[in-house]
Design a protein around this motif. Structure first.
Motif: not given
Length: 225
Positions: A173, A176, A183, A186
């Motif tokens: 996360e 990212k 969002s 992955k």
């Protein structure tokens, strides 16, 4: 030895590979290695070489021909350092999870090459907004498709004598956020890519006796377990 009958070689569609090609592919597979940061050279990768790696990835098999992958190429030192900060945090958390005997060995390992490698590639799975043929019962098959793309890239890199290191000690996360990824995407793999001063003859962790190679007899079963 190739066991395809001689008459079948002329009736089959598509490209036919001979024993020399099989031998080369086997060598590439057996000599593929995960490359650490202390082995990367600072020499930049040519665009044509990067294109070869990406082309290999784009020709990986994917469930339902969904091609659910996206790639972020990272050269910027500031961005790389932000990703490395996540590695350092997660690496510190990982140490206590190993036995007291293993912890000193773990600390000595060079487990990434984020700053040393001239190119980092973040590989993402992009889920489909509609049903995917072959993925309705096993949704994770989309992720597996992306892993196939990573393997294709890794094998092509080894054929080009280029090193790749897969860094998995990261908070996906946080990565990212650093890369401003959608969002829904992955993170599947974070790869360090570059020319190297050489490849180990065996996997490094096998040489260091961190783990032993599993024999075929221990993992292959017939007609069930």
């Amino acid at each position: 030895m190739l066991y395809l009958p001689a008459n079948a070689r002329y009736s089959m569609e598509g490209k036919y590979f001979d024993e020399a090609a099989v031998s080369i592919l086997q060598d590439i597979i057996l000599h593929r290695r995960d490359v650490r940061g202390n082995r990367f050279l600072s020499v930049p990768l040519e665009e044509a070489v990067i294109d070869q790696l990406l082309t290999a990835a784009l020709h990986a098999p994917s469930v339902g021909f969904s091609q659910p992958w996206e790639f972020v190429l990272i050269r910027d030192e500031v961005v790389k350092q932000q990703v490395r900060n996540s590695f350092q945090e997660e690496n510190s958390r990982a140490i206590p999870q190993f036995s007291e005997e293993k912890q000193p060995e773990y600390i000595r390992l060079k487990l990434e090459g984020i700053m040393e490698a001239p190119l980092n590639i973040a590989v993402f799975y992009k889920p489909s907004d509609k049903p995917v043929l072959g993925q309705t019962a096993m949704s994770e098959a989309g992720l597996y498709s992306v892993v196939c793309a990573v393997q294709n890239m890794w094998l092509m890199a080894r054929a080009l004598n280029i090193g790749i290191g897969w860094v998995s000690i990261l908070d996906p996360e946080k990565v990212k956020q650093v890369l401003r990824a959608p969002s829904s995407n992955k993170l599947v793999a974070y790869l360090c890519v570059g020319y190297t001063d050489g490849f180990f003859t065996q996997p490094e962790l096998e040489i260091l006796q961190w783990e032993k190679r599993k024999m075929k007899e221990a993992v292959v079963f017939k007609e069930g377990y």
